[in-house]
Design an enzyme around this catalytic site. Structure first.
Site, short mmCIF file in Angstrom:
data_model
loop_
_atom_site.label_atom_id
_atom_site.label_comp_id
_atom_site.label_asym_id
_atom_site.label_seq_id
_atom_site.Cartn_x
_atom_site.Cartn_y
_atom_site.Cartn_z
CD GLU A 162 -2.60 -1.24 2.66
OE1 GLU A 162 -2.31 -0.39 3.54
OE2 GLU A 162 -3.48 -2.11 2.81
CB CYS A 205 -5.09 35.97 7.98
SG CYS A 205 -5.13 37.58 8.77
#
Length: 457
Positions: free
Chosen positions: A289, A364
């Site tokens: 995987e 921000c």
């Protein structure tokens, strides 16, 4: 274009080729003033790495190599790796839907998740997708579903060999207190696992995944060996080959320090053969995987520099590469450092003396920095910064903070001598951002506050 001997596999990314692609992307307007950030994925490099992966494990045992969808959850990428011979490992209904949209056959998909619902299990069993149960309660749910319907799914159980953590705790899944799998070293746990395998003869696979970045081959191999030993014990106890396959998971770490590919899949496979030779004796088929190790070094992110300033005696470049694109790097810079390249607006690399600078993003909050105190050629407004090795998890997992648009992702090839691009994902529009933020339901809360209907219930 990557230089490597064929029998050794891909060992180093070609930096000159990458610079050439950046220039071509700037010339094509894929990144710059109009499109301030974009991701890029090397089609040739991905295909070469998938071929190397297959070669690494050889042909003496059957192996299904699946791609961990979470590493690059983009349908064209999944179609690419499937075309190169991989299946898909999915960990949610959304990832399953992406794999199916990419045309991956059900019998080449493996579902892993620690919190599968009855509906998710029923869908997987109905499709014939392989399922690795995370815990013993999930086995009981699966048994109840199998009592009323047949399924072609290969069914497995994930175990936690509790071999320890790697260097990044959040990426380690075989530690003492990991949320994943059934622990093997807790008091009485191993016997409960053996009893479950006795009770459910349709359990024919064991699954282990030790972890991801920060978990090195010796730790991964220790977990695989513990799982193989359990499979041998199950089969001796059953008097037959009940467990016929072992899912080895993935998690091979990636080198983010330079352009060298290390460790390679070939090195990992050789390590595994030495540590667990019985796994390759022909009694078991295997599943892998891998995700990050397939795509990470074959991608980069380019972003425009909007402004520069001097603060506290240090130059800061305000760019469009920040936490919305490199979330892990911003919040865990020591664990997930990224190399940064600096290019002129036309994409050519900047040369010259280096100075210590910060590379900040547009989000921000003050900590939105992808590089702190980094020695780089002097960055100027309009330049392009390039974040290296972002083919895994970066371009496909943007963060929606500040409602900054998800950037486009482009695939590229240099086959035939020319740089050619193809769209993987288009840039998110402002209208799409508003729609995703509930634009169609703008009046529901004010209506509810005034005593009117509240919309959906």
């Amino acid at each position: 274009m990557e230089s490597a001997h064929e029998h050794e596999g891909l060992r180093r990314i070609d930096a000159h080729r990458r610079d050439r692609v950046v220039r071509a992307a700037a010339a094509a307007g894929l990144v710059g003033e109009r499109h301030v950030a974009a991701g890029f994925l090397d089609v040739d490099g991905v295909r070469r790495t998938v071929a190397d992966l297959h070669a690494a494990f050889g042909q003496d045992v059957p192996v299904l190599h699946t791609f961990a969808v979470k590493a690059a959850a983009l349908v064209p990428v999944l179609r690419l790796v499937a075309d190169a011979g991989m299946g898909c490992e999915v960990a949610s209904p959304g990832e399953l839907a992406l794999a199916r949209a990419a045309g991956v056959p059900a019998d080449r998909i493996v579902l892993d998740s620690p919190a599968k619902t009855d509906a998710e299990l029923a869908e997987a069993l109905g499709l014939g997708v392989a399922v690795n149960a995370d815990n013993l309660q999930e086995l009981d749910r699966t048994a109840a579903l199998l009592a009323v319907r047949r399924s072609a799914s290969v069914l497995g159980l994930r175990v936690n060999p509790q071999v320890g953590a790697g260097t990044i705790g959040a990426m380690s899944t075989a530690s003492e207190h990991s949320k994943f799998g059934v622990p093997l070293r807790d008091p009485g746990a191993r016997e409960r696992v053996l009893d479950a395998l006795d009770r459910y003869p349709w359990l024919t696979r064991l699954h282990v995944h030790v972890g991801s970045q920060g978990c090195w081959p010796d730790l991964i191999a220790a977990g695989v060996r513990a799982t193989w030993e359990l499979a041998e014990e199950v089969n001796r106890r059953a008097g037959r080959r009940q467990v016929t396959s072992v899912d080895l998971g993935g998690g091979l770490p990636v080198n983010f320090d330079d352009d060298e590919v290390r460790p390679t899949h070939a090195e990992y496979a050789a390590h595994l053969r030495a540590a667990v030779p019985g796994l390759f004796g022909g009694d078991y088929s295997l599943v892998t995987e891998f995700g990050r190790s397939v795509v990470a070094k074959h991608g980069f992110t380019a972003a425009r520099v909007e402004y520069t300033k001097e603060v506290g005696g240090r130059r800061i470049a305000l760019t469009h590469a920040g936490a919305h694109l490199a979330t892990r790097t911003v919040f865990m810079p020591d664990a997930w450092p990224l190399r940064v390249g600096v290019h002129h607006p036309d994409g050519t690399p900047r040369r010259g003396p280096e100075e210590v600078q910060d590379v900040a993003g547009p989000c921000c909050f003050a900590g939105d920095l992808v590089a702190r105190g980094r020695a780089l050629p002097r960055i100027e407004p309009g330049d392009l910064v390039v974040l290296h090795d972002t083919g895994g998890y970066y371009t496909s997992a943007p963060w929606a903070y500040n409602s900054i648009a998800r950037p486009a992702v482009h695939g590229f090839t240099t086959a035939g001598g020319q740089v050619r691009f193809a769209t993987v994902r288009t840039e998110q529009t402002l209208a799409e951002i508003a729609a995703e933020a509930g634009g169609a339901h703008a009046d529901t809360l004010t209506s509810l506050a005034r005593g009117g209907p509240g919309g959906e219930r």
